[in-house]
Design an enzyme around this catalytic site. Structure first.
Site, PDB file in Angstrom:
ATOM      1  N   GLU A  78      10.081  16.359  15.761  1.00  0.00           N
ATOM      2  CA  GLU A  78      10.421  16.139  14.357  1.00  0.00           C
ATOM      3  C   GLU A  78       9.705  17.191  13.506  1.00  0.00           C
ATOM      4  OE1 GLU A  78       8.901  12.501  12.405  1.00  0.00           O
ATOM      5  OE2 GLU A  78      10.925  12.299  11.580  1.00  0.00           O
ATOM      6  N   GLU A 138       9.022   1.402  11.168  1.00  0.00           N
ATOM      7  CA  GLU A 138      10.146   2.337  11.058  1.00  0.00           C
ATOM      8  C   GLU A 138       9.528   3.720  11.073  1.00  0.00           C
ATOM      9  OE1 GLU A 138      12.340   5.000   9.894  1.00  0.00           O
ATOM     10  OE2 GLU A 138      12.354   4.050   7.915  1.00  0.00           O
ATOM     11  N   LYS A 187       0.841  -1.198   0.000  1.00  0.00           N
ATOM     12  CA  LYS A 187       0.000   0.000   0.000  1.00  0.00           C
ATOM     13  C   LYS A 187       0.877   1.249   0.000  1.00  0.00           C
ATOM     14  CE  LYS A 187      -1.930   3.072   2.510  1.00  0.00           C
ATOM     15  NZ  LYS A 187      -2.025   4.224   1.601  1.00  0.00           N
ATOM     16  N   CYS A 238      13.408  10.607   7.751  1.00  0.00           N
ATOM     17  CA  CYS A 238      13.355  10.188   9.159  1.00  0.00           C
ATOM     18  C   CYS A 238      14.744  10.206   9.793  1.00  0.00           C
ATOM     19  CB  CYS A 238      12.701   8.818   9.276  1.00  0.00           C
ATOM     20  SG  CYS A 238      13.359   7.641   8.115  1.00  0.00           S
TER      21      CYS A 238
HETATM   22  P1  NAP Z   1       1.617   8.666   7.805  1.00  0.00           P
HETATM   23  O1  NAP Z   1       0.211   9.120   8.002  1.00  0.00           O
HETATM   24  O2  NAP Z   1       2.246   7.878   8.874  1.00  0.00           O
HETATM   25  O3  NAP Z   1       1.645   7.829   6.412  1.00  0.00           O
HETATM   26  C1  NAP Z   1       2.506   6.755   6.103  1.00  0.00           C
HETATM   27  C2  NAP Z   1       1.721   5.629   5.447  1.00  0.00           C
HETATM   28  O4  NAP Z   1       0.753   5.122   6.354  1.00  0.00           O
HETATM   29  C3  NAP Z   1       0.937   6.057   4.216  1.00  0.00           C
HETATM   30  O5  NAP Z   1       0.898   4.989   3.280  1.00  0.00           O
HETATM   31  C4  NAP Z   1      -0.441   6.291   4.795  1.00  0.00           C
HETATM   32  O6  NAP Z   1      -1.479   6.227   3.829  1.00  0.00           O
HETATM   33  C5  NAP Z   1      -0.535   5.159   5.778  1.00  0.00           C
HETATM   34  N1  NAP Z   1      -1.546   5.349   6.825  1.00  0.00           N
HETATM   35  C6  NAP Z   1      -2.070   6.524   7.278  1.00  0.00           C
HETATM   36  N2  NAP Z   1      -2.975   6.281   8.244  1.00  0.00           N
HETATM   37  C7  NAP Z   1      -3.013   4.930   8.413  1.00  0.00           C
HETATM   38  C8  NAP Z   1      -3.762   4.072   9.267  1.00  0.00           C
HETATM   39  N3  NAP Z   1      -4.671   4.535  10.150  1.00  0.00           N
HETATM   40  N4  NAP Z   1      -3.551   2.724   9.189  1.00  0.00           N
HETATM   41  C9  NAP Z   1      -2.666   2.238   8.326  1.00  0.00           C
HETATM   42  N5  NAP Z   1      -1.945   2.996   7.463  1.00  0.00           N
HETATM   43  C10 NAP Z   1      -2.113   4.340   7.520  1.00  0.00           C
HETATM   44  O7  NAP Z   1       2.532   9.877   7.488  1.00  0.00           O
HETATM   45  P2  NAP Z   1       2.063  11.274   6.809  1.00  0.00           P
HETATM   46  O8  NAP Z   1       0.729  11.701   7.362  1.00  0.00           O
HETATM   47  O9  NAP Z   1       2.150  11.136   5.383  1.00  0.00           O
HETATM   48  O10 NAP Z   1       3.166  12.228   7.356  1.00  0.00           O
HETATM   49  C11 NAP Z   1       3.018  12.779   8.665  1.00  0.00           C
HETATM   50  C12 NAP Z   1       4.318  12.818   9.408  1.00  0.00           C
HETATM   51  O11 NAP Z   1       4.841  11.493   9.501  1.00  0.00           O
HETATM   52  C13 NAP Z   1       5.426  13.593   8.757  1.00  0.00           C
HETATM   53  O12 NAP Z   1       5.325  14.962   8.992  1.00  0.00           O
HETATM   54  C14 NAP Z   1       6.622  12.949   9.393  1.00  0.00           C
HETATM   55  O13 NAP Z   1       6.835  13.511  10.659  1.00  0.00           O
HETATM   56  C15 NAP Z   1       6.240  11.518   9.536  1.00  0.00           C
HETATM   57  N6  NAP Z   1       6.757  10.634   8.458  1.00  0.00           N
HETATM   58  C16 NAP Z   1       7.811   9.838   8.725  1.00  0.00           C
HETATM   59  C17 NAP Z   1       8.324   9.030   7.728  1.00  0.00           C
HETATM   60  C18 NAP Z   1       9.492   8.143   7.961  1.00  0.00           C
HETATM   61  O14 NAP Z   1      10.195   7.825   7.025  1.00  0.00           O
HETATM   62  N7  NAP Z   1       9.725   7.675   9.166  1.00  0.00           N
HETATM   63  C19 NAP Z   1       7.774   9.038   6.460  1.00  0.00           C
HETATM   64  C20 NAP Z   1       6.671   9.852   6.214  1.00  0.00           C
HETATM   65  C21 NAP Z   1       6.174  10.650   7.236  1.00  0.00           C
HETATM   66  P3  NAP Z   1      -2.103   7.596   3.225  1.00  0.00           P
HETATM   67  O15 NAP Z   1      -1.010   8.241   2.491  1.00  0.00           O
HETATM   68  O16 NAP Z   1      -3.172   7.080   2.346  1.00  0.00           O
HETATM   69  O17 NAP Z   1      -2.586   8.400   4.388  1.00  0.00           O
END
Ligand code: NAP
Ligand code: MG
Length: 477
Positions: free
Chosen positions: A381, A250, A175, A284
């Site tokens: 972060e 992660e 996904k 990250c």
């Molecule tokens: P996120 O919500 O954690 O999204 C990452 C993945 O998880 C996406 O594929 C997302 O799908 C999915 N997801 C979201 N809600 C979910 C749920 N309830 N159950 C299962 N999967 C779910 O991250 P983001 O909102 O894009 O970014 C927010 C913050 O996360 C950033 O500002 C950053 O701080 C952090 N982040 C960290 C990393 C890392 O590499 N560690 C990467 C990205 C973001 P959708 O896209 O469809 O929502």
């Protein structure tokens, strides 16, 4: 019609969502929508999971290691053959500088090669137990597993979850993030063209809250491998408890970059900006907290700011660009809020802080000085192009401050004193560190976090182990 796939990839076919719903795709460098991608429904998800389970039981699990190896090497070759299209697509989808996008596609191909080569070299043990008997372990695949991946490094992270999972004999439902599904769909299509059995890799773009959650809850999915925010990671872990589903997570980070006076300070200063600003800080591993020994603080800051001002920020399609736009308007606003708050508290903005005078979600790399330990920008972060630098005097107190963070993903240590390097590397609570370098992600080595930065490891042989169950068998003598 676009010249790249935009639909769900299920059972060897591209197909629209059962609801015909789509997710618009915006180019962050132009703010324009350039395509829309099918958004999976729960019915589509059921087809994908059933197909992956079927492929596991009837095909993939029982292929000879040699055959699986050949197929994954074949997929790596397909990635290379399509590398320019994949890189261009990633650049357009998330504003990734094209030079970085090319490197990341190459990394994806190498990851498939690494695990293709590992298949025949990965096995159990024989263990001496009581008299006369014989004891051995099997490393068995789990079944259909799911990978939920983020938008910051969409292609390499998808590859580094899919490749070890497939190599270990599992089938995968992938996904992608809603903001970056294009190279994932492309990967599904390439896997099929490389001859992987139908259903072995399913690609399911769709809402995280709906499709992500349903994958975590699905009884046939045996493991969730997730990269993304700590909040969603914690939520997945909670949901996974209902059937004790395996998870590897992660998550976020607030990684330190520690500069001692006995290091090559000029090299540390000139190389450090890219350790936080690469990928526009949406990393990250970003070293967003810099600790500098007081006696070299002024010299370091001057070198850091000078190097930051030289970074090429702009059009991601240009080969020379180092820093592209943020992924979305909302992601830029998060950084701007941190910067505004620091300014409001009277902190010093040494450079950056402004948008570029052009379309796109651009923001200048921003260096903040004179921050205090309780400032939000120092503790939380940002996930954008923002760094804070603070002097320290005492190694022990500095390490306490480093380890006070709930995160523990990455970090750099700069010193030419070997004893100090080893002492500090042991002391920092972090899954990944580099000494006199900022290079911490190596496909051959484990990658993952301590504390709230996650559980489990991607990459290296650790990842392949993480996609198996160990079975112990005893034969009476
Ligand atoms: P996120 O919500 O954690 O999204 C990452 C993945 O998880 C996406 O594929 C997302 O799908 C999915 N997801 C979201 N809600 C979910 C749920 N309830 N159950 C299962 N999967 C779910 O991250 P983001 O909102 O894009 O970014 C927010 C913050 O996360 C950033 O500002 C950053 O701080 C952090 N982040 C960290 C990393 C890392 O590499 N560690 C990467 C990205 C973001 P959708 O896209 O469809 O929502
Ligand atoms: Mg989210």
């Amino acid at each position: 019609m676009s010249d790249f796939p935009t639909e769900l990839f299920i059972n060897g076919e591209l197909r629209p969502s059962k609801s015909r719903k789509t997710i618009p795709q915006i180019n962050p460098a132009t703010e324009e929508q350039f395509c829309a991608v099918a958004a999976a429904t729960l019915e589509d998800l059921e087809d994908a999971v059933q197909g992956a389970q079927q492929a596991f039981v009837t095909q993939w699990r029982d292929l000879t290691p040699r055959k699986r190896t050949d197929l994954l090497f074949g997929l790596a070759a397909m990635i290379r053959k399509n590398s320019e299209s994949l890189a261009q697509l990633e650049c357009r989808n998330i504003g990734k500088p094209i030079a970085d996008a090319r490197d990341e596609v190459e990394l994806g191909a190498r990851v498939f090669e690494y695990y293709a080569g590992a298949i025949g070299k990965f096995f159990g043990q024989t263990i001496p137990v009581g008299r006369g008997g014989f004891d051995f372990t099997l490393r068995q695949p789990m079944g259909a597993v799911a990978a939920i991946v983020p938008w910051n490094f969409p292609f390499p992270i998808a590859c580094w979850k899919v490749a070890p999972a497939l190599a270990a004999g599992n089938t995968v439902v992938l996904k992608p993030a809603s903001q970056s599904p294009l190279t994932a769909i492309y990967l599904g299509k390439l896997a099929h063209e490389a001859g992987l059995p139908v259903g072995t890799l399913q690609v399911l773009p769709g809402s995280g809250g709906q499709i992500g959650d349903a994958l975590v809850k699905h009884a046939l999915i045996r493991k969730i491998s997730f990269t993304g925010s700590t909040v969603v990671g914690a939520h997945i872990m909670e949901l996974a408890a209902h059937d004790l589903k395996r998870v590897s997570l992660e998550l976020g980070g607030k990684s330190p970059n520690i500069i001692f006076a006995d290091s090559n300070v000029d090299e540390a200063a000139s190389s450090s900006p890219m350790s936080v600003f690469a990928n526009t800080g949406q990393d990250c591993c970003a070293r967003s907290r810099v600790f500098v020994e007081r006696s070299v603080y002024d010299r370091f800051v001057e070198g850091f700011v000078t190097a930051t001002k030289k970074l090429v920020v702009g059009d991601p399609t240009d080969d020379k660009t180092q820093i592209g736009p943020l992924v979305s308007s909302a992601q830029r606003e998060i950084s701007e809020k941190f910067i505004g708050e620091a300014q409001g508290q009277g902190r010093k903005i040494a450079c950056g802080g402004k948008r570029l005078n052009r379309k796109g979600y651009f923001l200048e790399p921003t260096v903040i000085l004179e921050v205090q330990p309780n400032d939000r920008v120092w503790r939380e972060e940002v996930f954008g192009p923002v760094v804070s630098i603070r002097p320290f005097e005492d190694e022990t107190k500095m390490l306490e401050e480093v380890n006070a963070s709930p995160y523990g993903l990455s970090g750099s240590i700069w010193t030419n004193n070997l004893q100090r390097a080893l002492r500090v590397a042991r002391a920092v609570e972090s899954g990944v560190l580099s000494i006199n370098s900022h290079s911490s992600v190596h496909l051959e080595a484990p990658f993952g976090g301590f504390k709230q930065s996650g559980i489990g490891r991607d990459l290296g042989m650790n990842a392949m182990e993480g996609y198996t169950e160990v079975k112990n068998v005893y034969i009476a003598g």
